[in-house]
Design a protein around this motif. Sequence first.
Motif, PDB file in Angstrom:
ATOM      1  N   LEU A  69       9.179  11.448  17.592  1.00  0.00           N
ATOM      2  CA  LEU A  69       7.967  10.910  16.980  1.00  0.00           C
ATOM      3  C   LEU A  69       7.211   9.961  17.902  1.00  0.00           C
ATOM      4  N   GLY A  70       7.756   9.684  19.075  1.00  0.00           N
ATOM      5  CA  GLY A  70       7.049   8.871  20.056  1.00  0.00           C
ATOM      6  C   GLY A  70       7.113   7.378  19.823  1.00  0.00           C
ATOM      7  N   ILE A  71       8.059   6.914  19.016  1.00  0.00           N
ATOM      8  CA  ILE A  71       8.228   5.473  18.828  1.00  0.00           C
ATOM      9  C   ILE A  71       8.920   4.924  20.072  1.00  0.00           C
ATOM     10  N   GLN A 127       0.840  -1.192   0.000  1.00  0.00           N
ATOM     11  CA  GLN A 127       0.000   0.000   0.000  1.00  0.00           C
ATOM     12  C   GLN A 127       0.877   1.245   0.000  1.00  0.00           C
ATOM     13  N   TYR A 128       0.341   2.308  -0.541  1.00  0.00           N
ATOM     14  CA  TYR A 128       1.062   3.575  -0.535  1.00  0.00           C
ATOM     15  C   TYR A 128       0.638   4.347   0.702  1.00  0.00           C
ATOM     16  N   LEU A 129       1.513   4.363   1.683  1.00  0.00           N
ATOM     17  CA  LEU A 129       1.217   5.024   2.947  1.00  0.00           C
ATOM     18  C   LEU A 129       2.118   6.235   3.118  1.00  0.00           C
ATOM     19  N   SER A 130       1.574   7.276   3.693  1.00  0.00           N
ATOM     20  CA  SER A 130       2.394   8.442   4.006  1.00  0.00           C
ATOM     21  C   SER A 130       3.283   8.115   5.202  1.00  0.00           C
ATOM     22  N   LYS A 131       4.234   8.987   5.477  1.00  0.00           N
ATOM     23  CA  LYS A 131       5.081   8.779   6.655  1.00  0.00           C
ATOM     24  C   LYS A 131       4.248   8.783   7.931  1.00  0.00           C
ATOM     25  N   GLY A 132       3.218   9.610   7.973  1.00  0.00           N
ATOM     26  CA  GLY A 132       2.330   9.632   9.133  1.00  0.00           C
ATOM     27  C   GLY A 132       1.573   8.324   9.299  1.00  0.00           C
ATOM     28  N   GLY A 133       1.142   7.734   8.191  1.00  0.00           N
ATOM     29  CA  GLY A 133       0.466   6.439   8.242  1.00  0.00           C
ATOM     30  C   GLY A 133       1.402   5.334   8.688  1.00  0.00           C
ATOM     31  N   ARG A 134       2.632   5.373   8.179  1.00  0.00           N
ATOM     32  CA  ARG A 134       3.616   4.374   8.600  1.00  0.00           C
ATOM     33  C   ARG A 134       3.961   4.538  10.077  1.00  0.00           C
ATOM     34  N   LEU A 135       4.052   5.779  10.537  1.00  0.00           N
ATOM     35  CA  LEU A 135       4.331   6.033  11.952  1.00  0.00           C
ATOM     36  C   LEU A 135       3.211   5.481  12.834  1.00  0.00           C
ATOM     37  N   THR A 136       1.980   5.672  12.412  1.00  0.00           N
ATOM     38  CA  THR A 136       0.840   5.150  13.169  1.00  0.00           C
ATOM     39  C   THR A 136       0.880   3.630  13.238  1.00  0.00           C
ATOM     40  N   LEU A 137       1.200   2.972  12.134  1.00  0.00           N
ATOM     41  CA  LEU A 137       1.291   1.511  12.135  1.00  0.00           C
ATOM     42  C   LEU A 137       2.434   1.017  13.010  1.00  0.00           C
ATOM     43  N   PHE A 148      11.082   0.605   7.603  1.00  0.00           N
ATOM     44  CA  PHE A 148       9.696   0.789   7.190  1.00  0.00           C
ATOM     45  C   PHE A 148       9.291   2.256   7.294  1.00  0.00           C
ATOM     46  N   LEU A 149       9.736   2.938   8.338  1.00  0.00           N
ATOM     47  CA  LEU A 149       9.384   4.349   8.492  1.00  0.00           C
ATOM     48  C   LEU A 149       9.943   5.186   7.355  1.00  0.00           C
ATOM     49  N   TRP A 150      11.202   4.992   7.009  1.00  0.00           N
ATOM     50  CA  TRP A 150      11.838   5.864   6.025  1.00  0.00           C
ATOM     51  C   TRP A 150      11.666   5.386   4.595  1.00  0.00           C
ATOM     52  N   GLN A 151      11.595   4.074   4.360  1.00  0.00           N
ATOM     53  CA  GLN A 151      11.518   3.575   2.989  1.00  0.00           C
ATOM     54  C   GLN A 151      10.101   3.287   2.533  1.00  0.00           C
ATOM     55  N   PHE A 161      17.582   7.649   2.424  1.00  0.00           N
ATOM     56  CA  PHE A 161      18.272   8.255   3.549  1.00  0.00           C
ATOM     57  C   PHE A 161      17.339   8.349   4.748  1.00  0.00           C
ATOM     58  N   HIS A 162      17.910   8.108   5.909  1.00  0.00           N
ATOM     59  CA  HIS A 162      17.161   8.295   7.143  1.00  0.00           C
ATOM     60  C   HIS A 162      17.329   9.749   7.541  1.00  0.00           C
ATOM     61  N   LEU A 163      16.235  10.453   7.629  1.00  0.00           N
ATOM     62  CA  LEU A 163      16.280  11.901   7.773  1.00  0.00           C
ATOM     63  C   LEU A 163      16.654  12.371   9.176  1.00  0.00           C
ATOM     64  N   VAL A 164      16.404  11.535  10.181  1.00  0.00           N
ATOM     65  CA  VAL A 164      16.658  11.908  11.572  1.00  0.00           C
ATOM     66  C   VAL A 164      17.279  10.709  12.278  1.00  0.00           C
ATOM     67  N   LYS A 165      18.154  10.963  13.250  1.00  0.00           N
ATOM     68  CA  LYS A 165      18.739   9.872  14.027  1.00  0.00           C
ATOM     69  C   LYS A 165      17.635   9.076  14.709  1.00  0.00           C
TER      70      LYS A 165
END
Length: 120
Positions: free
Chosen positions: A103-105, A32-42, A75-78, A86-90
């Motif tokens: 991001l609360g992970i 599925q095509y998920l936004s970064k916000g959708g991936r973060l929620t999952l 999964f979050l970045w790709q 690239f991973h945008l944040v440490k």
Amino acid sequence: MGMPLGAKSKSIDISNSVIEKCEKKLAKWKSQYLSKGGRLTLINSVLDALPTYMMSLFPIPPGVIKRLDRIRRNFLWQGNKEKKSFHLVKWEEVMTSKENGGLGIKNLKLQSKALSMKWL
């Protein structure tokens, strides 16, 4: 609850079953095509919950925590891309609370330590 019966607490089979469950969930979501916000929620709702039950019963090896972090991070970045991105944040900053700018992970290493303390 999906735990192998009769397995020893230090058995690698227990840890591998959690990793396999995470990868099965990701296989469905990557199509599925998920936004970064959708991936973060999952990640926060499912990929953090799967190892939590196991960690409440057995100590989890550090190598397994690293593999789970790599799965969640990629999964979050790709997302559904096969090539590296690239991973945008440490990752340490991503795992900080939302109040502190993250991001609360969940930090699985700290969570494992906290859940193992209940046995003392």
